[in-house]
Design an enzyme around this catalytic site. Structure first.
Site, PDB file in Angstrom:
ATOM      1  N   ARG A  34       8.592   8.456   6.958  1.00 25.64           N
ATOM      2  CA  ARG A  34       9.129   7.372   6.137  1.00 25.64           C
ATOM      3  C   ARG A  34       9.524   7.877   4.754  1.00 25.64           C
ATOM      4  O   ARG A  34      10.560   7.500   4.216  1.00 25.64           O
ATOM      5  CB  ARG A  34       8.087   6.268   6.008  1.00 25.64           C
ATOM      6  CG  ARG A  34       8.543   5.089   5.168  1.00 25.64           C
ATOM      7  CD  ARG A  34       7.379   4.202   4.809  1.00 25.64           C
ATOM      8  NE  ARG A  34       6.353   4.925   4.092  1.00 25.64           N
ATOM      9  CZ  ARG A  34       6.430   5.241   2.810  1.00 25.64           C
ATOM     10  NH1 ARG A  34       7.478   4.925   2.109  1.00 25.64           N
ATOM     11  NH2 ARG A  34       5.447   5.896   2.218  1.00 25.64           N
ATOM     12  N   ALA A  83       0.825  -1.217   0.000  1.00 23.58           N
ATOM     13  CA  ALA A  83       0.000   0.000   0.000  1.00 23.58           C
ATOM     14  C   ALA A  83       0.848   1.252   0.000  1.00 23.58           C
ATOM     15  O   ALA A  83       0.541   2.223  -0.692  1.00 23.58           O
ATOM     16  CB  ALA A  83      -0.931  -0.017   1.218  1.00 23.58           C
ATOM     17  N   GLN A  84       1.936   1.268   0.785  1.00 27.24           N
ATOM     18  CA  GLN A  84       2.743   2.483   0.854  1.00 27.24           C
ATOM     19  C   GLN A  84       3.418   2.778  -0.479  1.00 27.24           C
ATOM     20  O   GLN A  84       3.524   3.926  -0.895  1.00 27.24           O
ATOM     21  CB  GLN A  84       3.776   2.366   1.966  1.00 27.24           C
ATOM     22  CG  GLN A  84       4.828   1.302   1.744  1.00 27.24           C
ATOM     23  CD  GLN A  84       5.857   1.287   2.852  1.00 27.24           C
ATOM     24  OE1 GLN A  84       5.643   1.857   3.905  1.00 27.24           O
ATOM     25  NE2 GLN A  84       6.977   0.643   2.616  1.00 27.24           N
ATOM     26  N   ALA A  85       3.878   1.742  -1.213  1.00 22.76           N
ATOM     27  CA  ALA A  85       4.504   1.968  -2.516  1.00 22.76           C
ATOM     28  C   ALA A  85       3.492   2.488  -3.527  1.00 22.76           C
ATOM     29  O   ALA A  85       3.810   3.376  -4.336  1.00 22.76           O
ATOM     30  CB  ALA A  85       5.138   0.675  -3.013  1.00 22.76           C
ATOM     31  N   ASP A 106       2.860   6.163  -2.847  1.00 25.65           N
ATOM     32  CA  ASP A 106       3.989   6.990  -3.277  1.00 25.65           C
ATOM     33  C   ASP A 106       4.014   7.163  -4.788  1.00 25.65           C
ATOM     34  O   ASP A 106       4.305   8.254  -5.296  1.00 25.65           O
ATOM     35  CB  ASP A 106       5.304   6.360  -2.805  1.00 25.65           C
ATOM     36  CG  ASP A 106       5.432   6.386  -1.290  1.00 25.65           C
ATOM     37  OD1 ASP A 106       4.634   7.099  -0.658  1.00 25.65           O
ATOM     38  OD2 ASP A 106       6.305   5.690  -0.749  1.00 25.65           O
TER      39      ASP A 106
END
Length: 609
Positions: A179, A160-162, A165
């Site tokens: 982060r 999810a974070q990638a 971004d």
């Protein structure tokens, strides 16, 4: 036969041990399993590992060729009949295709290149999950190494974070923004490390790396990087690795440089086929048999799931806590207050006469009165809590006089810098007016003057009777409410001038301050700044001298007036470490200098041209 008897552990030879390696490649040839199947059929006598009549003539070569082509190692034989394995990443790039037809002279030539002086200068780089580890080896000795770690992965976020971004979404929390910032700094720091190693990497014959994903690969092959994916020296590690650390880098380097040696061809064939074979899985019949065994171990009555289960009657608890001890016990909004008490009394007599429904019907009439009584109790409790939360002011007043409001406006405004005229013409008790608290925030005139950063007004209000111990709604005294340096100095100077006028222990004023002490503090701070600037100049001068010394050739370093370390430029100890005419401050500098000397003589990737 069991696998323990058939497969024996092979010997291991390191590429760094050139004497053992040269003996090993004496009479080197490509193993039969590395040659194409058509060539194996023509020369069947040299390929077959046994004379068994049960096996077909081409079954064993076919299996060996299939296993060898999938393997990450290349296989060779020598004049002693031994079979040894070398990692393919050492011999060729994955884009290069070495011919497996004929005798395989190209493979033999690559193995002979490993004995060239300086060829064993390798670099190992690893990036994963915010961890970086890299080292440059000259043979078995690490010449340069570096590790770095940053917080770039949040637990439980997964992909999810990638995705956020990549799509440019804003961070949803402070941890996400931290982060992202650390991720940018991590990429920049790794690229700076690799750029600093540019000269060392150009002298390496191999650059082995492990970086899974576009983000990790961008750290190694980003902008201004001396590494290029198309460079034939840059190759991927053929096996998985652990978390990038210096210990793991050394383990990977040792693993790549290890050569497995089998005493004969039969042992090698068994080991190769066993390694390529898939582990056996349990069939459906085996699992069913295991299930049947489990059911036989726990016999019981057959369960008919079509019938409803009978509910066993449960007895009431013998020990009941009455409502008189700990207040009424409510099961739900409709249950009467004394329901548990009545049931416990009936149980003690042996017969339960009334059920919960009967009690509900009996108490329906009296329910309204009990609810109203309960509401009254709750209202009284909430009123008490609100009364406790609102704390009265220390100097409450029903109505604030107009002259007090004018004084507050004069303090908060920018027109006047002194209250001398207002205090002289004041009518009434000036001390009460100075200590009157604003009903909005609880600030007195002294609070307002301190917040407005007017030290002259602070001194005038203190002289008129303004108490410095009164706290506002935020529990701050006038001294604690101001962040201005000059205003706080005014409080401390008034305390030194009138030490017994107020109880300064409750005012949070740190202590008295005289003009003499103030001048001493200013001189002390100025001396500290001058000393700091002088230390910075001395450090810069020493740094310039060190850089000038390092730029000198070795012949002039020997003749220098001040003896320094030939590698780092620091001053030498009383007994320096030296070899030939070179002197060093530590044994580590001596080893690194000795390893870096043959840098320009090392083999490069031009060998593959």
């Amino acid at each position: 036969m069991s696998s323990k008897i058939d497969i024996t552990k092979p010997k291991t030879v390191k590429l760094f041990d050139l004497n053992d390696y040269e003996k090993l490649i004496n009479g080197i040839k490509v193993a039969a399993c590395m040659i194409t199947e058509s060539h194996q059929i023509d020369d069947n006598s040299s390929v077959s590992g046994s004379d068994s009549e049960t096996e077909g003539p081409n079954s064993l070569p076919t299996d060996l060729f299939a296993a060898a082509t999938r393997h990450c190692k290349a296989f060779f034989t020598n004049s002693s009949g031994q079979v040894f394995c070398i990692y393919r990443c050492i011999l060729h790039h994955k884009k290069e295709e070495l011919s497996t037809d004929g005798e395989g002279y190209a493979w033999v030539e690559r193995c002979q290149h490993l004995t060239i002086p300086g060829y064993l200068r390798w670099a190992v780089l690893m990036v994963s999950g915010g961890h970086f580890a890299g080292a440059i080896f000259s043979g078995a000795i690490p010449v340069v190494h570096k590790t770095h770690h940053s917080y770039v992965t949040r637990r439980g976020q997964g992909q999810a974070q990638a995705n956020r971004d990549q799509h440019g979404h804003m961070p949803r929390s402070a941890g996400a923004s931290l982060r992202r910032y650390n991720q940018e700094q991590f990429l920049k720091h790794v690229q700076d490390i690799i750029s600093g190693w540019a000269t060392d990497l150009n002298g390496c014959s191999l650059v082995l790396y492990r970086a899974v994903g576009a983000l990790n690969q961008g750290a190694l092959f980003g902008k201004n990087s001396p590494l290029n994916r198309d460079d034939l020296r840059v190759r991927v590690l053929p096996f998985p690795t652990r978390k990038p650390t210096y210990k793991e880098v050394k383990r990977v380097h040792e693993t790549v440089a290890s050569i497995e040696v089998y005493e004969n061809l039969e042992l090698f064939q068994k080991a190769l086929i066993a390694a390529s074979a898939k582990p056996t899985t349990k069939t459906g019949s085996d699992t069913n048999a295991e299930r049947s065994k489990k059911t036989q171990k726990s016999p019981g009555k057959p369960i008919d799931r079509a019938k409803s289960r009978e509910r066993t009657p449960r007895e009431l608890p013998m020990q009941m806590i009455s409502s008189e001890d700990e207040g009424p016990c409510y099961i739900d909004s409709e249950t009467p207050v004394d329901w548990i008490k009545v049931l416990s009394e009936q149980k003690s007599k042996g017969i339960v006469l009334n059920s919960r429904k009967d009690l509900l019907n009996d108490n329906s009439a009296s329910g309204n009165t009990s609810c109203s009584e309960q509401d009254n109790v709750i209202d009284k409790k909430t009123k008490k809590k609100k009364a406790e939360e609102i704390k009265p002011l220390k100097h409450p007043i029903s109505k604030i006089p107009t002259n007090v409001k004018r004084m507050w406006m004069a303090i908060s405004g920018n027109e006047l810098s002194s209250l001398e005229t207002i205090l002289e013409s004041w009518e009434g008790d000036i001390e009460v007016a100075c200590n009157t608290q604003d009903p909005v925030d609880g600030n007195t005139a002294l609070h307002k003057a301190a917040i407005a950063a007017k030290p002259d007004m602070v001194l005038e209000i203190l002289s008129a009777g303004g108490d410095p111990c009164i706290r506002n709604r935020h529990l701050q005294t006038p001294y604690a409410s101001t962040p201005h340096h000059d205003t706080r100095i005014a409080f401390r100077m008034f305390q030194a001038q009138f030490p017994e006028k107020y109880n300064y222990n409750k005012s949070q004023i740190p202590g008295p301050l005289t003009p003499e002490l103030l001048e001493q503090e200013k001189e002390k701070k100025a001396a500290q700044k001058r000393a700091k600037r002088q230390r910075g100049k001395e450090k810069q001068m020493e740094k310039n001298k060190t850089n000038e010394f390092l730029l000198l050739p070795d012949a002039e370093k020997v003749k220098a007036d001040q003896p320094r370390c030939f590698l780092c430029g620091t001053f030498l100890p009383k007994k320096p470490f030296e070899y030939e005419s070179f002197k060093f401050c530590t044994i580590k500098c001596l080893q690194n200098h000795r390893s870096l000397r043959p840098l320009h003589k090392s083999a490069t990737w031009s060998v593959y041209a």
